[in-house]
Scaffold this motif. Structure first.
Motif, short mmCIF file in Angstrom:
data_model
loop_
_atom_site.label_atom_id
_atom_site.label_comp_id
_atom_site.label_asym_id
_atom_site.label_seq_id
_atom_site.Cartn_x
_atom_site.Cartn_y
_atom_site.Cartn_z
N GLY A 1 -30.93 -85.03 -37.30
CA GLY A 1 -30.10 -83.87 -37.60
C GLY A 1 -29.94 -82.95 -36.40
O GLY A 1 -30.56 -83.14 -35.35
N VAL A 2 -29.09 -81.97 -36.57
CA VAL A 2 -28.87 -80.98 -35.53
C VAL A 2 -29.60 -79.71 -35.95
O VAL A 2 -29.43 -79.25 -37.08
CB VAL A 2 -27.36 -80.70 -35.37
N GLY A 3 -30.37 -79.16 -35.03
CA GLY A 3 -31.07 -77.92 -35.34
C GLY A 3 -31.88 -78.06 -36.63
O GLY A 3 -32.57 -79.04 -36.85
N TYR A 4 -31.72 -77.08 -37.49
CA TYR A 4 -32.52 -77.04 -38.71
C TYR A 4 -31.77 -77.57 -39.93
O TYR A 4 -32.22 -77.40 -41.06
CB TYR A 4 -32.98 -75.60 -38.95
N THR A 5 -30.65 -78.22 -39.70
CA THR A 5 -29.88 -78.75 -40.83
C THR A 5 -30.74 -79.72 -41.64
O THR A 5 -31.36 -80.62 -41.10
CB THR A 5 -28.61 -79.47 -40.32
N GLY A 6 -30.75 -79.52 -42.95
CA GLY A 6 -31.52 -80.40 -43.84
C GLY A 6 -32.99 -80.05 -43.93
O GLY A 6 -33.76 -80.78 -44.57
N ALA A 7 -33.39 -78.95 -43.28
CA ALA A 7 -34.83 -78.62 -43.25
C ALA A 7 -35.35 -78.17 -44.61
O ALA A 7 -34.72 -77.37 -45.29
CB ALA A 7 -35.08 -77.52 -42.22
N ASP B 1 -35.84 -74.98 -49.53
CA ASP B 1 -34.73 -75.65 -48.85
C ASP B 1 -34.01 -74.56 -48.04
O ASP B 1 -33.54 -73.57 -48.62
CB ASP B 1 -33.81 -76.25 -49.92
N LEU B 2 -33.93 -74.74 -46.73
CA LEU B 2 -33.40 -73.66 -45.89
C LEU B 2 -31.88 -73.61 -45.86
O LEU B 2 -31.32 -72.71 -45.23
CB LEU B 2 -33.93 -73.81 -44.46
N ALA B 3 -31.22 -74.57 -46.51
CA ALA B 3 -29.75 -74.66 -46.41
C ALA B 3 -29.04 -73.32 -46.63
O ALA B 3 -28.15 -72.96 -45.84
CB ALA B 3 -29.23 -75.72 -47.38
N PRO B 4 -29.40 -72.53 -47.65
CA PRO B 4 -28.65 -71.29 -47.87
C PRO B 4 -28.79 -70.28 -46.73
O PRO B 4 -27.99 -69.35 -46.62
CB PRO B 4 -29.28 -70.71 -49.16
N MET B 5 -29.79 -70.46 -45.88
CA MET B 5 -30.02 -69.49 -44.80
C MET B 5 -29.37 -69.89 -43.48
O MET B 5 -29.36 -69.11 -42.54
CB MET B 5 -31.53 -69.32 -44.57
N LEU B 6 -28.86 -71.12 -43.39
CA LEU B 6 -28.34 -71.60 -42.10
C LEU B 6 -26.85 -71.26 -41.95
O LEU B 6 -26.11 -71.26 -42.93
CB LEU B 6 -28.52 -73.12 -41.99
N ASP B 7 -26.44 -71.01 -40.69
CA ASP B 7 -25.00 -70.81 -40.48
C ASP B 7 -24.31 -72.18 -40.31
O ASP B 7 -24.97 -73.22 -40.42
CB ASP B 7 -24.74 -69.87 -39.29
N ASP B 8 -23.02 -72.18 -40.03
CA ASP B 8 -22.27 -73.45 -39.98
C ASP B 8 -22.78 -74.38 -38.89
O ASP B 8 -22.57 -75.59 -38.95
CB ASP B 8 -20.77 -73.17 -39.76
N SER B 9 -23.44 -73.83 -37.88
CA SER B 9 -23.95 -74.68 -36.80
C SER B 9 -25.41 -75.08 -37.04
O SER B 9 -26.07 -75.60 -36.14
CB SER B 9 -23.86 -73.94 -35.47
N GLY B 10 -25.93 -74.80 -38.22
CA GLY B 10 -27.32 -75.18 -38.53
C GLY B 10 -28.33 -74.25 -37.90
O GLY B 10 -29.49 -74.60 -37.75
N VAL C 1 -45.31 -68.09 -40.37
CA VAL C 1 -45.93 -69.41 -40.48
C VAL C 1 -44.83 -70.46 -40.68
O VAL C 1 -44.85 -71.54 -40.06
CB VAL C 1 -46.95 -69.42 -41.65
N LEU C 2 -43.86 -70.15 -41.51
CA LEU C 2 -42.74 -71.07 -41.72
C LEU C 2 -41.98 -71.33 -40.42
O LEU C 2 -41.68 -72.48 -40.08
CB LEU C 2 -41.81 -70.48 -42.79
N ARG C 3 -41.70 -70.27 -39.67
CA ARG C 3 -40.96 -70.45 -38.41
C ARG C 3 -41.75 -71.27 -37.41
O ARG C 3 -41.18 -72.08 -36.66
CB ARG C 3 -40.60 -69.08 -37.81
N ARG C 4 -43.06 -71.08 -37.37
CA ARG C 4 -43.87 -71.85 -36.42
C ARG C 4 -43.84 -73.34 -36.76
O ARG C 4 -43.79 -74.19 -35.87
CB ARG C 4 -45.30 -71.32 -36.38
N ALA C 5 -43.88 -73.66 -38.05
CA ALA C 5 -43.80 -75.07 -38.44
C ALA C 5 -42.43 -75.65 -38.06
O ALA C 5 -42.34 -76.78 -37.56
CB ALA C 5 -44.04 -75.21 -39.94
N LEU C 6 -41.39 -74.86 -38.27
CA LEU C 6 -40.04 -75.34 -37.92
C LEU C 6 -39.93 -75.58 -36.41
O LEU C 6 -39.39 -76.60 -35.98
CB LEU C 6 -39.01 -74.28 -38.32
N HIS C 7 -40.43 -74.65 -35.62
CA HIS C 7 -40.36 -74.81 -34.17
C HIS C 7 -41.14 -76.05 -33.73
O HIS C 7 -40.71 -76.79 -32.86
CB HIS C 7 -40.89 -73.56 -33.46
N ARG C 8 -42.27 -76.28 -34.36
CA ARG C 8 -43.05 -77.47 -34.01
C ARG C 8 -42.27 -78.74 -34.33
O ARG C 8 -42.32 -79.71 -33.59
CB ARG C 8 -44.38 -77.48 -34.76
#
Ligand SMILES: Cc1cc2nc3c(=O)[nH]c(=O)nc-3n(C[C@H](O)[C@H](O)[C@H](O)COP(=O)(O)OP(=O)(O)OC[C@H]3O[C@@H](n4cnc5c(N)ncnc54)[C@H](O)[C@@H]3O)c2cc1C
Length: 284
Positions: A204-210, A225-234, A271-278
């Motif tokens: 995927g691109v960026g956080y799309t589907g996270a 599910d992070l989908a509602p928080m992402l912009d069009d570019s993920g 904590v959530l952001r750190r997991a995503l960055h990892r």
């Protein structure tokens, strides 16, 4: 020292274990590695007459097949760590096992299924199993049944185990994924205050589907599910907006001697952001 008389059963047939659990009901408990049950008996936190030891029933293997990993009821953290790297997202189980504190005594005795069955909100296994969409395999007087982990964990110390049932194992899909795990704790030897497991689609691109699952934050795992928080570019919103959104998803936070609920709510977004960055960093 355990001050009450206890009858130890070590059945050789699953049907016998189930019959014992059904007969003695709340006067009996399954003995896995005993890392939780034995101290509770010693302290007098639980009053039993019978323990049903699983050691002669098998369930001691972690089996990797095409697309999935099955972990038997008696598989310990040490067993997972000694195995070859699991494929895909199933590796999360080994990451969790690698961070369990308490030294070799706990890692060699404690089991994934014992942690799941006990459902202590301050532990890591429940959220890891929900993050992996694990299937929980149960066996009781009515025979076997399987349910998703998300339906198994009902509340603090409460799971969907019916009278006479025991957990025989869990299966997780080994789907390809970008994986990130973060555990916030006070010191190296502490239990977690909060955990986050990020599972992203592989290409995927960026956080799309996270999807991120938070553990130790509430009485049961929180799958977001992070989908509602992402912009069009993920892309994610600002840290402050994301943290506010995460805090809103928590409901009643878990409160114990490690940290008050208010603190857990406050740190959940970080904590959530750190997991995503990892998940992104480790999969570059
Ligand atoms: C010092 C210490 C440090 C720890 N550190 C961490 C940590 O850093 N992170 C973390 O997440 N956890 C941690 N833990 C918790 C640890 O993960 C659990 O104690 C362990 O996994 C429980 O497994 P067990 O097989 O010993 O369960 P047991 O003590 O045998 O059983 C626990 C409960 O589950 C029931 N049970 C067990 N197996 C089954 C089954 N198959 N079917 C139905 N019911 C069952 C028992 O009846 C009992 O009620 C720590 C524990 C200790 C003591």
């Amino acid at each position: 020292m355990i001050r009450t008389a206890l009858r130890h059963h070590a059945p050789t047939e699953l049907a016998e274990a189930v019959a014992l659990l059904d007969t003695y009901a709340e006067r009996a408990a399954v003995l896995g590695g005993g890392t939780m049950l034995v101290p509770r008996l010693t302290r007098g936190d639980v009053d039993l007459d019978h323990v049903i030891d699983l050691r002669r029933l098998g369930f001691g293997a972690a089996t990797v097949t095409a697309g999935s990993v099955h972990v038997g009821a008696r598989v310990t953290y040490a067993h997972l760590l000694a195995a070859s790297a699991f494929p895909g997202a199933a590796q999360l189980l080994q990451r969790v096992a690698g961070g369990i504190t308490g030294g070799p005594q706990i890692r060699c005795q404690g089991t994934i299924c014992g942690s799941a069955a006990y459902a202590n909100p301050s532990t890591e296994v429940p959220a890891a199993l929900v993050a992996l969409d694990a299937t929980m395999h149960l066996h009781g007087p009515g025979g076997p049944r399987s349910i998703p982990a998300a339906a198994f964990f009902l509340d603090a110390y409460s799971v969907d185990l019916r009278r006479g049932e025991l957990l025989t194992g869990v299966t997780v899909a080994a789907r390809a994924a970008r994986l990130g795990y973060y555990k916030l704790k006070l010191a190296e030897g502490s239990w977690p205050i909060a955990t986050a497991a990020a599972v992203l689609p592989p290409a995927g691109v960026g956080y799309t589907g996270a999807v991120v699952t938070l553990g130790a934050i509430s009485t049961r795992p929180i799958r977001l599910d992070l989908a509602p928080m992402l912009d069009d570019s993920g892309r994610l919103p600002s840290d402050a907006d994301l943290d506010d959104w995460v805090a809103e998803q928590i409901g009643e936070p878990w409160d114990d001697e490690l940290a008050p609920g208010s603190y857990r709510r406050m740190v959940a977004g970080v904590v959530l952001r750190r997991a995503l960055h990892r998940a992104l960093e480790e999969n570059r």
